[in-house]
Scaffold this motif. Structure first.
Motif, PDB file in Angstrom:
ATOM      1  N   VAL A 371      -5.009   9.799   4.297  1.00 30.17           N
ATOM      2  CA  VAL A 371      -3.615   9.850   3.885  1.00 30.17           C
ATOM      3  C   VAL A 371      -3.437   8.974   2.647  1.00 30.17           C
ATOM      4  O   VAL A 371      -3.825   7.802   2.645  1.00 30.17           O
ATOM      5  N   ASP A 372      -2.885   9.549   1.618  1.00 28.26           N
ATOM      6  CA  ASP A 372      -2.615   8.809   0.383  1.00 28.26           C
ATOM      7  C   ASP A 372      -1.239   8.162   0.522  1.00 28.26           C
ATOM      8  O   ASP A 372      -0.216   8.851   0.567  1.00 28.26           O
ATOM      9  N   VAL A 373      -1.211   6.832   0.607  1.00 28.70           N
ATOM     10  CA  VAL A 373       0.048   6.123   0.876  1.00 28.70           C
ATOM     11  C   VAL A 373       0.435   5.287  -0.344  1.00 28.70           C
ATOM     12  O   VAL A 373      -0.375   4.520  -0.882  1.00 28.70           O
ATOM     13  N   THR A 374       1.670   5.437  -0.780  1.00 28.10           N
ATOM     14  CA  THR A 374       2.198   4.694  -1.922  1.00 28.10           C
ATOM     15  C   THR A 374       3.181   3.636  -1.435  1.00 28.10           C
ATOM     16  O   THR A 374       4.101   3.943  -0.668  1.00 28.10           O
ATOM     17  N   ASP A 397      14.150  24.075  10.952  1.00 30.79           N
ATOM     18  CA  ASP A 397      13.785  23.566  12.270  1.00 30.79           C
ATOM     19  C   ASP A 397      12.288  23.365  12.431  1.00 30.79           C
ATOM     20  O   ASP A 397      11.842  22.650  13.337  1.00 30.79           O
ATOM     21  N   ASP A 398      11.491  24.036  11.582  1.00 30.77           N
ATOM     22  CA  ASP A 398      10.047  23.942  11.728  1.00 30.77           C
ATOM     23  C   ASP A 398       9.436  22.958  10.737  1.00 30.77           C
ATOM     24  O   ASP A 398       8.236  22.994  10.478  1.00 30.77           O
ATOM     25  N   ARG A 399      10.243  22.075  10.180  1.00 30.68           N
ATOM     26  CA  ARG A 399       9.739  21.039   9.278  1.00 30.68           C
ATOM     27  C   ARG A 399      10.182  19.667   9.797  1.00 30.68           C
ATOM     28  O   ARG A 399      11.316  19.496  10.217  1.00 30.68           O
ATOM     29  N   PHE A 400       9.272  18.755   9.734  1.00 26.73           N
ATOM     30  CA  PHE A 400       9.554  17.407  10.217  1.00 26.73           C
ATOM     31  C   PHE A 400       9.374  16.386   9.103  1.00 26.73           C
ATOM     32  O   PHE A 400       8.518  16.543   8.236  1.00 26.73           O
ATOM     33  N   ILE A 401      10.178  15.352   9.160  1.00 28.93           N
ATOM     34  CA  ILE A 401       9.962  14.164   8.332  1.00 28.93           C
ATOM     35  C   ILE A 401       9.392  13.095   9.250  1.00 28.93           C
ATOM     36  O   ILE A 401      10.060  12.638  10.184  1.00 28.93           O
ATOM     37  N   GLY A 402       8.147  12.739   9.018  1.00 25.82           N
ATOM     38  CA  GLY A 402       7.528  11.707   9.837  1.00 25.82           C
ATOM     39  C   GLY A 402       7.935  10.330   9.358  1.00 25.82           C
ATOM     40  O   GLY A 402       8.059  10.089   8.151  1.00 25.82           O
ATOM     41  N   GLU A 423       4.930  15.254   3.193  1.00 30.14           N
ATOM     42  CA  GLU A 423       3.970  16.008   2.393  1.00 30.14           C
ATOM     43  C   GLU A 423       2.610  15.980   3.074  1.00 30.14           C
ATOM     44  O   GLU A 423       2.281  15.039   3.793  1.00 30.14           O
ATOM     45  N   ASN A 424       1.828  16.997   2.810  1.00 31.19           N
ATOM     46  CA  ASN A 424       0.520  17.123   3.439  1.00 31.19           C
ATOM     47  C   ASN A 424      -0.415  16.028   2.936  1.00 31.19           C
ATOM     48  O   ASN A 424      -0.819  16.017   1.775  1.00 31.19           O
ATOM     49  N   GLY A 425      -0.757  15.093   3.837  1.00 28.59           N
ATOM     50  CA  GLY A 425      -1.700  14.047   3.471  1.00 28.59           C
ATOM     51  C   GLY A 425      -1.142  12.989   2.553  1.00 28.59           C
ATOM     52  O   GLY A 425      -1.905  12.223   1.955  1.00 28.59           O
ATOM     53  N   LYS A 426       0.182  12.898   2.435  1.00 31.66           N
ATOM     54  CA  LYS A 426       0.782  11.894   1.560  1.00 31.66           C
ATOM     55  C   LYS A 426       1.925  11.198   2.291  1.00 31.66           C
ATOM     56  O   LYS A 426       2.628  11.814   3.094  1.00 31.66           O
ATOM     57  N   ALA A 427       2.085   9.919   2.017  1.00 35.64           N
ATOM     58  CA  ALA A 427       3.149   9.152   2.661  1.00 35.64           C
ATOM     59  C   ALA A 427       3.581   8.026   1.744  1.00 35.64           C
ATOM     60  O   ALA A 427       2.909   7.701   0.746  1.00 35.64           O
ATOM     61  N   TYR A 428       4.705   7.422   2.105  1.00 36.77           N
ATOM     62  CA  TYR A 428       5.258   6.309   1.321  1.00 36.77           C
ATOM     63  C   TYR A 428       5.596   5.173   2.282  1.00 36.77           C
ATOM     64  O   TYR A 428       5.976   5.404   3.428  1.00 36.77           O
ATOM     65  N   PHE A 429       5.463   3.964   1.780  1.00 37.22           N
ATOM     66  CA  PHE A 429       5.888   2.803   2.553  1.00 37.22           C
ATOM     67  C   PHE A 429       6.995   2.115   1.771  1.00 37.22           C
ATOM     68  O   PHE A 429       6.767   1.536   0.701  1.00 37.22           O
ATOM     69  N   LEU A 430       8.210   2.239   2.274  1.00 37.65           N
ATOM     70  CA  LEU A 430       9.388   1.668   1.627  1.00 37.65           C
ATOM     71  C   LEU A 430       9.553   0.239   2.119  1.00 37.65           C
ATOM     72  O   LEU A 430       9.983  -0.001   3.243  1.00 37.65           O
ATOM     73  N   ARG A 431       9.174  -0.709   1.276  1.00 34.58           N
ATOM     74  CA  ARG A 431       9.107  -2.104   1.698  1.00 34.58           C
ATOM     75  C   ARG A 431      10.483  -2.748   1.800  1.00 34.58           C
ATOM     76  O   ARG A 431      11.430  -2.383   1.094  1.00 34.58           O
ATOM     77  N   ASN A 432      10.567  -3.701   2.693  1.00 35.28           N
ATOM     78  CA  ASN A 432      11.770  -4.502   2.866  1.00 35.28           C
ATOM     79  C   ASN A 432      12.033  -5.287   1.586  1.00 35.28           C
ATOM     80  O   ASN A 432      11.178  -6.040   1.117  1.00 35.28           O
ATOM     81  N   THR A 433      13.211  -5.084   0.993  1.00 38.39           N
ATOM     82  CA  THR A 433      13.629  -5.833  -0.192  1.00 38.39           C
ATOM     83  C   THR A 433      15.058  -6.307   0.025  1.00 38.39           C
ATOM     84  O   THR A 433      15.640  -6.095   1.097  1.00 38.39           O
ATOM     85  N   VAL A 573       0.616   6.577  10.344  1.00 35.01           N
ATOM     86  CA  VAL A 573       1.425   6.885  11.527  1.00 35.01           C
ATOM     87  C   VAL A 573       2.509   7.891  11.168  1.00 35.01           C
ATOM     88  O   VAL A 573       2.751   8.858  11.910  1.00 35.01           O
ATOM     89  N   ALA A 574       3.176   7.688  10.020  1.00 38.64           N
ATOM     90  CA  ALA A 574       4.244   8.601   9.606  1.00 38.64           C
ATOM     91  C   ALA A 574       3.696  10.001   9.357  1.00 38.64           C
ATOM     92  O   ALA A 574       4.277  11.007   9.779  1.00 38.64           O
ATOM     93  N   ASN A 575       2.551  10.095   8.670  1.00 36.49           N
ATOM     94  CA  ASN A 575       1.961  11.402   8.368  1.00 36.49           C
ATOM     95  C   ASN A 575       1.439  12.074   9.633  1.00 36.49           C
ATOM     96  O   ASN A 575       1.571  13.292   9.809  1.00 36.49           O
ATOM     97  N   THR A 576       0.853  11.278  10.519  1.00 36.46           N
ATOM     98  CA  THR A 576       0.390  11.811  11.803  1.00 36.46           C
ATOM     99  C   THR A 576       1.571  12.320  12.621  1.00 36.46           C
ATOM    100  O   THR A 576       1.476  13.357  13.297  1.00 36.46           O
ATOM    101  N   ALA A 577       2.696  11.613  12.559  1.00 40.74           N
ATOM    102  CA  ALA A 577       3.893  12.062  13.277  1.00 40.74           C
ATOM    103  C   ALA A 577       4.399  13.381  12.712  1.00 40.74           C
ATOM    104  O   ALA A 577       4.784  14.288  13.458  1.00 40.74           O
TER     105      ALA A 577
END
Length: 997
Positions: A371-374, A397-402, A423-433, A573-577
């Motif tokens: 998973v490519d995570v930004t 209904d057949d699309r999920f946001i993990g 996105e397939n194989g891609k995720a983001y980590f929105l950091r606490n700011t 975890v998000a992409n797996t979800a």
């Protein structure tokens, strides 16, 4: 330096491990206990022996030269149990992944391979350890060849070790002569005939007297025992044949270069992947961090079809503008509508299992390993990503946001960030700011929940941030918890983790949370540790440098590395979800459980969160008084027990108590074990009616447990708001029942008056009261509904006391003349039938003979023949399909029905009878909880549902809402299911839980 060779008899040690370890299966349903036991022995041997070379030898199914000369060789052996048989190829796969040299050759037994290698190695100056559970190999022992015989019991392994002298000490002959000993006494396990009437003791005496078989026959006429002498004379050919069969070849014709057997790092990357795949969790800790990292680094990162921007699964995939584009590889995979609660479920699965498998296989081809995570710290960029996610999933209904919530606790200051993937194989980590706070993350999730479907792992643990839209509003399909989805598909697992789900359902290997972070605080990991010195190139405030030693140790993981791990974990975890939700929902649809998931389990997760948040008040002062009262009675019982025993002893010691009961006092019925007399509850309960002393001991035990578990134990869980916030577990029990932990309030005692009194410490908030309602005989009513026996249905519809009605019919006694004993016995039969009780079990429960118990059960089945038909049908269905099913479609796999062990199969049959009933009761209670909770919420009442215990619901009720809540509670519980007999819920009010109950 002398080199060392370790030789292992593969089948023998696997067999020992199988019978020495409890039955274990992994997520794929494979039995794994023998392989895990083998590896435990193997690693212990590596540690103990530290060999330079290792070979594991196996038998083959091909006949050997021994079969050629004696067709009945090993002919008496029972077939290998299927649960063990399937683990032979599994072990070979595991050994191959580790790089362990294994060898087998048609026509040779493993013993011949091992014997030949041992003697070759010895001739070349090596020291050899040969490991086998087969005593035949003692003939190979020498001063340089050690025969190690491991024994495994309860998962613990000990090893008996034999060089030349140990063989002589135990058997009275040298290793070379051991084969002659076996030729005389034979071996029933290998069907080696030996000499009739010559057992181990006689064979040993003969060999010690005459030195060899040749010596025995030279002096056979001197043998004084007629039967032995004549048998030896009459069976010389049998003795010679047995010698040939028992003699291990040490000159077998095969080549095995020592270099191919050289010991390497068996805990390598391939082995790690194999252990991970097979679910060998405890063994994963043996791998080094470097190997683990390399294993993950080696995973393929290629994406099918390019970058796959916004390429989720469904009828199509959205482009960057949010419009639909064709995607032929995903056509036709939209989610179905599931079933409503009122519709029930068919007994079979959905459409063709093969079609479902092919669809899922096609989907999985697009799921990448990596998973490519930004990591995102820009608030504007975070908002842009959130909008892209919304554009992608809105209205589909057949699309999920993990998503994944990363935090050390539920306090806002411990929030670290939000993982998000669409996105397939891609995720983001929105950091606490400063702007992207826990509160803001909650608003994001709440907003997305309105128009999209969210997916995560353990959604209940994220509700402190947001309220899902579908709780208060209509929505076609709501959010999805991959933890609950995986549980529904396989409720037999001990636990479920994101990496388990990734491996089992996506074919993806993930590092676990523990592998990444252990038990360390995440915030502490990514903040600059204060003990870091200038040696690490990180400046510290002057006041801190004065306090810290310049020799302070560097942290185990640097902040930037820890942050990288957090980012990767959150994204995975998000992409797996995201991917997992689609796959799991597809599997649930095929299993006819999609409706159960969406209409019961998902709404229930929020109900349970709300109950955990509310908690229940526990009065510390009342709890202490209760504990003091228990302590007083315990002390009184202690003195009574000491007085009756005539001495003071440790009442909690089974060994000391056993001596007092069965030796000093001479009570009958003592069962002596290796550790002393058994003083288990069933033993004491049989003695109690005739011995007040034993009744005191049983009361002492019960009160001591009450004190430690509740009077003392509950105090630790009372929080600053004076409430206990137990955790309700939705994915623990195989039948679907809810459990609780930290603390376990499901086991609050009810049998004894003093036990029930614990409920007095639980009270509502000031001015409020408790409304408590529970179902009346819900499982018996479900049995009546399922079996549709007209007599049983009529008994319930008539409103009569069901136990008295049963007693009247079974014992042929007029209803009004049924005695209390008859009613008690009928009650035991009624509830016993629900649990598939045996004649033996009923006899024990009632303290009657088996014949009498058999008569009761036969009378019951004659009275209610539909019950017997139901039981037989439930077992037949489970045997055919491999699972039982509830009225609402919940499945309970029953692998025990296919096991070779008779007792395990019998257990499986009892489960097949009981699980549909228990599971349906669990479903009904869950539906009732949802209905009650929603009514309270919809009518904007101040009263709150706070506790569920088995068939009972407890509401903290506002004084001006008592009548409304009473009616609401009974009405919604009774409407939770439409059975052929009425569901009855009875409600009462009280100022504390004891009074309400």
């Amino acid at each position: 330096m002398t080199q060392k060779l370790l030789l292992v008899d593969g089948h023998s040690i696997l067999n020992r491990a199988f019978y020495g370890m409890p039955d274990l299966t992994n997520a794929e349903g494979l039995h794994t206990n023998a392989v895990i036991g083998f590896l435990n022995i193997f690693f212990k041997l590596l540690d103990d022996e530290n060999p330079d070379y290792v070979v594991v030898a196996f038998d083959t199914s091909a006949p050997t030269f021994r079969h050629d000369i004696f067709k009945e060789y090993k002919g008496t052996r029972k077939p290998m149990p299927q649960e063990l048989h399937e683990q032979v190829p599994l072990l070979k796969e595991v050994l191959d992944s580790m790089g362990v040299r294994r060898y087998e050759q048609p026509g040779l037994e493993a013993d011949d391979i091992l014997g030949t290698l041992a003697k070759r190695a010895e001739a070349q100056g090596m020291i050899v350890t040969l490991v086998s559970g087969d005593r035949d190999l003692l003939q190979i022992a020498s001063d340089n060849i050690l025969i190690a015989n491991p024994k495994t019991k309860g998962g613990q392994t000990t090893v008996e070790r034999y060089h030349t002298q140990e063989v002589i000490d135990e058997w009275g002959v040298t290793p070379e002569k051991f084969v002659e000993l076996k030729a005389l006494m034979g071996d029933s396990s290998d069907n080696i005939p030996g000499v009739p009437k010559v057992g181990p003791k006689t064979a040993k005496e003969l060999m010690q007297t005459y030195g060899s078989i040749a010596g025995i026959y030279e002096h056979v006429e001197e043998i004084t025992k007629n039967a032995i002498r004549e048998s030896l004379k009459a069976n010389k050919e049998s003795c010679d044949l047995s010698y040939t069969l028992a003699l291990i070849k040490t000159d077998a014709d095969f080549e095995l270069p020592w270099d191919s057997a050289k010991r390497v790092n068996y805990l390598n990357e391939n082995a790690y992947k194999e252990y991970k795949r097979l679910g060998f969790k405890r063994l994963l800790s043996k791998f080094s961090e470097e190997v683990v990292n390399n294993a993950f680094a080696s995973l393929e990162t290629a994406f099918t079809g390019g970058s796959s921007k916004n390429s989720g699964f469904g009828n199509g995939s959205a482009n960057n503008n949010g419009t639909d584009v064709a995607n032929s590889s995903n056509d036709g995979f939209s989610a179905g509508s599931g079933f409503g609660i009122s519709e029930g479920s068919s007994a079979k699965g959905g459409s063709s299992d093969m079609n479902c498998d092919l669809e899922i296989e096609n989907i999985l081809r697009n799921v990448p390993q990596k998973v490519d995570v930004t990591s995102v710290t820009s608030f504007d960029e975070a908002q842009k990503i959130i909008q892209e996610a919304k554009d992608y999933a809105k209205g589909h209904d057949d699309r999920f946001i993990g998503f994944s919530v990363i935090e050390d606790s539920k306090d806002a200051e411990d929030f670290i960030g939000l993982g998000i993937s669409f996105e397939n194989g891609k995720a983001y980590f929105l950091r606490n700011t400063e702007k992207f706070t826990a509160e803001y993350a909650g608003k994001v999730l709440e907003d997305l929940s309105k128009d999209c479907r969210l997916a995560t792992f353990d959604i209940k643990n994220t509700y402190h941030l947001f309220t899902p839209y579908e709780i208060d509003s209509k929505k076609a399909k709501g959010n999805f918890d991959i933890l609950i989805g995986a549980y529904l598909l396989n409720p037999l697992k001990d636990d479920y983790t994101p990496e388990d789900i990734a491996g089992e359902h996506l074919g993806r290997m993930m590092k676990s949370y523990k592998e990444r972070f252990g038990k360390r605080s995440l915030k502490e990991l990514i903040e600059v540790p204060m003990q870091m010195t200038l040696d690490l190139g990180i400046p510290m405030p002057e006041e801190d440098t004065k306090k810290k030693s310049k020799k302070a140790a560097a942290p185990e993981i640097l902040p930037e590395d820890a942050l990288k791990q957090i980012v990767e974990y959150a994204g995975e975890v998000a992409n797996t979800a995201m991917h997992g939700a689609f796959i799991l929902e597809k599997k649930l649809e095929d299993a006819k459980m999609a409706g159960l998931m969406q209409e019961v389990e998902m709404p229930l997760s929020y109900v349970l969160y709300s109950m955990e948040k509310e908690g229940i008040i526990c009065r510390r002062d009342a709890l202490k008084d209760y504990g003091d009262k228990l302590a007083g009675r315990i002390a009184e019982l202690e003195q009574n027990i000491y007085k009756e025993a005539g001495e003071e002893f440790n009442i909690n010691s089974p060994k000391q108590l056993g001596v007092i009961l069965f030796e000093k006092l001479g009570y009958e019925g003592g069962k002596k074990t290796k550790t002393g007399y058994s003083t288990s509850a069933d033993v004491l309960e049989k003695l109690a009616p005739e011995h007040p002393f034993v009744r005191d001991i049983l009361e002492y035990r019960g009160l001591a447990k009450l004190k430690s578990t509740y009077a003392d134990g509950l105090a630790d869980y009372i929080e600053s708001d004076n409430r206990i916030h137990t955790v309700f577990n939705q994915t623990i029990t195989a039948t679907g029942r809810i459990s609780s932990s930290e603390p376990n309030l499901q086991n609050i005692p009810m049998r004894t008056e003093l036990g029930r009194a614990i409920r007095k410490v639980f009270v509502p908030r000031d001015g409020y009261v408790f409304a408590d309602a529970d179902y009346s005989q819900v499982e018996l009513r479900i049995l009546a509904d399922m079996c549709a026996d007209e007599g049983l249905l009529e008994d319930y519809r008539s409103g009569k006391d069901i136990h008295r009605a049963t007693a009247s019919k079974v014992f042929h006694t007029p209803f009004d003349e049924v005695t209390d004993t008859q009613r008690r016995n009928a009650k035991a039969v009624n509830f016993g039938i629900v649990y598939g009780i045996s004649v033996f079990g009923l006899a024990n429960d009632l303290g009657i003979s088996r014949e009498e118990a058999k008569g009761y059960m036969e009378g019951y089945f004659l009275t209610y023949p539909g019950v017997k038909a139901y039981q037989e049908g439930a077992v037949a269905f489970a045997k055919e399909h491999g699972y039982s099913i509830t009225t609402f479609g919940r499945r309970r796999p029953i692998p025990e029905l296919k096991e070779s062990n008779f007792m395990r199969r019998q257990f499986g049959e009892r489960v097949a009878m009981n699980a549909p009933i228990q599971g349906t009761a669990a479903d009904i209670m869950k539906i009732a909880m949802i209905r009650v909770f929603m009514r309270l919420r919809k009518e904007n009442l101040k009263s709150r549902l706070i506790l569920q215990i088995h068939d009972e619901l407890l509401i903290e009720t506002a004084p001006d809402e008592v009548e409304v809540v009473k009616n609401l509670l009974t009405e919604e519980m009774q409407k939770a299911a439409d059975l052929k007999v009425p569901l009855i819920a009875e409600c009462s009010i009280g100022k504390d839980w004891f009074e309400a109950k």
